[in-house]
Write an enzyme that holds these catalytic residues in place. Sequence first.
Site, PDB file in Angstrom:
ATOM      1  N   TYR A  45      31.252  38.780  39.487  1.00 28.85           N
ATOM      2  CA  TYR A  45      32.552  38.919  38.813  1.00 28.85           C
ATOM      3  C   TYR A  45      33.232  37.556  38.689  1.00 28.85           C
ATOM      4  O   TYR A  45      33.710  37.175  37.616  1.00 28.85           O
ATOM      5  CB  TYR A  45      33.423  39.897  39.599  1.00 28.85           C
ATOM      6  CG  TYR A  45      34.853  39.988  39.129  1.00 28.85           C
ATOM      7  CD1 TYR A  45      35.183  40.732  37.995  1.00 28.85           C
ATOM      8  CD2 TYR A  45      35.876  39.351  39.816  1.00 28.85           C
ATOM      9  CE1 TYR A  45      36.494  40.829  37.555  1.00 28.85           C
ATOM     10  CE2 TYR A  45      37.191  39.442  39.392  1.00 28.85           C
ATOM     11  CZ  TYR A  45      37.496  40.182  38.266  1.00 28.85           C
ATOM     12  OH  TYR A  45      38.801  40.274  37.849  1.00 28.85           O
ATOM     13  N   LYS A  49      34.196  35.479  35.259  1.00 28.63           N
ATOM     14  CA  LYS A  49      35.569  35.067  34.944  1.00 28.63           C
ATOM     15  C   LYS A  49      35.686  33.548  34.865  1.00 28.63           C
ATOM     16  O   LYS A  49      36.423  33.018  34.029  1.00 28.63           O
ATOM     17  CB  LYS A  49      36.557  35.631  35.972  1.00 28.63           C
ATOM     18  CG  LYS A  49      36.752  37.135  35.883  1.00 28.63           C
ATOM     19  CD  LYS A  49      37.363  37.553  34.558  1.00 28.63           C
ATOM     20  CE  LYS A  49      37.761  39.017  34.563  1.00 28.63           C
ATOM     21  NZ  LYS A  49      38.390  39.431  33.292  1.00 28.63           N
TER      22      LYS A  49
END
Length: 141
Positions: A45, A49
């Site tokens: 994740y 990002k």
Amino acid sequence: MEINLLTHAACVQLVTPALTRRGRGRIVAVSSVLTQLGRVDLAAYIAAKSGLEGLVRALARELGPHGVTINCVRAGSIEVPAEQAVVPDHAAMVVRQLDRQCIKRRGLPDDIAAAVGFLAGPDAGFITGQCLTVDGSWCMA
């Protein structure tokens, strides 16, 4: 990667021809303060990002000459109904989170929406390639 980076890239690719033809436009992505802080068990994740933030900076250079700005909002811990179902000992998590922040309330979706609205609006016409952190000063980067 699909949701947090590749989908953003595909959406930007779809809208940029129209924006550059018009000679103006705003694009705002949503990232996470975890790109600055890190966290156990969220490497994929955070990598996605972080890639999104890099994409924003690169596209700012490409799109700026065409009158298009692109920025991101780096969200902190935002209170959403789903977290109660997925966060064990939710009440303790809230206490820990508030201890980390200077502003002693949970972030709300409206806080993120207000930042997106600002970056998408006329007052942000000279801002591009930036990440605006909205997190109650959890991460002062």
